[in-house]
Design an enzyme around this catalytic site. Structure first.
Site, PDB file in Angstrom:
ATOM      1  N   ASP A 188       0.865  -1.174   0.000  1.00 35.78           N
ATOM      2  CA  ASP A 188       0.000   0.000   0.000  1.00 35.78           C
ATOM      3  C   ASP A 188       0.902   1.223   0.000  1.00 35.78           C
ATOM      4  OD1 ASP A 188      -2.620   1.425   0.386  1.00 35.78           O
ATOM      5  OD2 ASP A 188      -1.578   2.091   2.199  1.00 35.78           O
ATOM      6  N   GLU A 274      -1.456  -1.418  -5.956  1.00 39.65           N
ATOM      7  CA  GLU A 274      -2.659  -0.753  -6.439  1.00 39.65           C
ATOM      8  C   GLU A 274      -2.357  -0.008  -7.732  1.00 39.65           C
ATOM      9  OE1 GLU A 274      -5.921   0.782  -3.377  1.00 39.65           O
ATOM     10  OE2 GLU A 274      -3.913   1.403  -2.814  1.00 39.65           O
ATOM     11  N   ASP A 365      -3.231   1.447   6.965  1.00 40.52           N
ATOM     12  CA  ASP A 365      -2.336   1.128   5.851  1.00 40.52           C
ATOM     13  C   ASP A 365      -1.982  -0.356   5.799  1.00 40.52           C
ATOM     14  OD1 ASP A 365      -2.343   3.826   5.166  1.00 40.52           O
ATOM     15  OD2 ASP A 365      -0.634   4.266   6.471  1.00 40.52           O
TER      16      ASP A 365
END
Length: 395
Positions: A188, A274, A365
């Protein structure tokens, strides 16, 4: 394990002599002139006659420009960089028409970074010496890495804002395949901590004290520059010092990115990330007033999310690792990694939250990194992206 050959660009610093620097600056001036004239030619042809000008037409125009007395100096510099800048212009228009970039801009003497591309017979290696067309002496290059000079197909010379000269050599390199680790990881990326692993590890270049000192130096020279009169010699000196301070910060940040991404690729076979939309993140960034929003936008851009992803992908490709990008609309932060409940009320300011369904307490996170890892496994198995569920999985 068999080895793999991939193309890589090797960047080295070199120190030109006064004569070489004069020749390179003259070549850069000619490149800017040719690029701007070709761009104006294409722009005028389209907006006046609705005609598209292609690379062969601009190349033919360059030949005619060299025959004119007012542009006879174009024959005094190397021809290859002039042709290459026309190819770069063609690429810029292709990216514009395919909506990958904005409309090409004219090159400015003050704002555009110096860049000269040599290919084919415009350069040659003699042992460890690199010779460039129109330069009598070889470049004084500091070779910091060994590579096969016979595979080099292109050489690019650049000068940064700190007046440092670099040469980039594009060629093939043999990559040894790494041993299978059997481990996967979710990543992340955010503003508070640049990289957060699903293992719970948090990584950020701000953890380095030297980075804080370098950033403080940038602020100091920015204040000094603001007090100088634009156009004066002191203004030019202060601008150069500011450029060097900026270069130190950029170099330190890039060094951290390369070391961190290399370590991640070495330790994990599958890396899940991501598919971030940085442009959208900066547009929707919010805070208390305009200054807070501008500060958040600046911090988002300073993280270099795109560069981190690029480094992970090309390093993983070279040693048969896999980088899986999940759908950017998947609510990785709002989804409970234990039971799948989606916390729709979670805000950006909440760094910790407790799942109302299973009672699990989450670090925002780390929880997102775990979800990214789980969804990455699904993407790897199904070969498709994963969209968020329309309703919470648990009511």
């Amino acid at each position: 394990m068999s080895n793999k050959k991939v193309k890589r660009a090797f960047r080295f610093r070199f120190y030109p002599t006064p004569a070489q620097e004069k020749e390179l600056l003259q070549t850069w001036g000619c490149v800017r002139l040719v690029y701007n004239k070709a761009l104006n030619m294409r722009h005028t042809a389209w907006y006046k006659n609705q005609e598209r000008v292609t690379y062969p037409q601009t190349s033919a125009a360059l030949t005619q420009w060299k025959k004119q007395d007012e542009f006879s100096f174009l024959k005094e510099v190397a021809a290859v960089p002039l042709q290459q800048c026309l190819r770069h212009l063609q690429t810029a228009f292709t990216n514009f028409f395919e909506k990958r970039a904005g409309y090409p801009r004219f090159k400015s003497y003050k704002r555009s970074k110096l860049g000269l591309t040599y290919s084919g017979s415009a350069f040659k290696f003699k042992d460890d010496d690199l010779y460039i067309a129109k330069l009598k002496e070889p470049l004084n290059v500091v070779w910091s890495q060994d590579f096969d000079r016979n595979t080099i197909s292109r050489v690019t010379i650049v000068r940064d804002n700190a007046n440092r000269w670099f040469v980039s050599c594009l060629g093939e390199v043999t990559i040894e395949k790494r041993r299978v680790t059997g481990k996967t990881v979710g990543i992340d990326m955010g503003v508070k901590d640049t990289i957060v692993l699903s293992t719970g590890e948090k990584l950020s270049p701000r953890d380095n004290r030297d980075m804080e000192k370098k950033q403080a130096k940038v602020i100091k020279y920015q204040r000094r520059l603001s007090k100088k009169k634009p156009g004066s010699k002191n203004f030019a000196k202060a601008k150069t010092k500011l450029g060097k301070a900026h270069a130190e910060v950029v170099d330190a940040h890039n060094d951290w990115i390369h070391k961190t991404t290399t370590r991640i690729v070495e330790n994990y076979d599958v890396i899940c990330i991501e598919d971030l939309n940085v442009h959208g993140m900066t547009r929707t960034a919010h805070g208390r007033g305009r200054k807070a929003k501008a500060g958040l936008n600046r911090r988002i851009r300073e993280q270099s999310f795109a560069e981190i992803r690029r480094c992970l992908e090309y390093k993983a490709e070279g040693c048969d690792r896999k980088v899986i990008a999940i759908d950017r609309f998947f609510p990785s932060s709002k989804t409970c990694s234990s039971c799948g409940y989606i916390n729709e009320s979670l805000t950006l300011n909440q760094r910790f939250w407790t799942c109302v369904s299973c009672g699990e307490h989450h670090d925002r996170d780390i929880n997102a990194a775990k979800n990214i890892q789980a969804v990455g496994h699904t993407v790897l198995a199904c070969g498709d992206s994963v969209r968020p569920a329309k309703k919470p999985l648990v009511s």
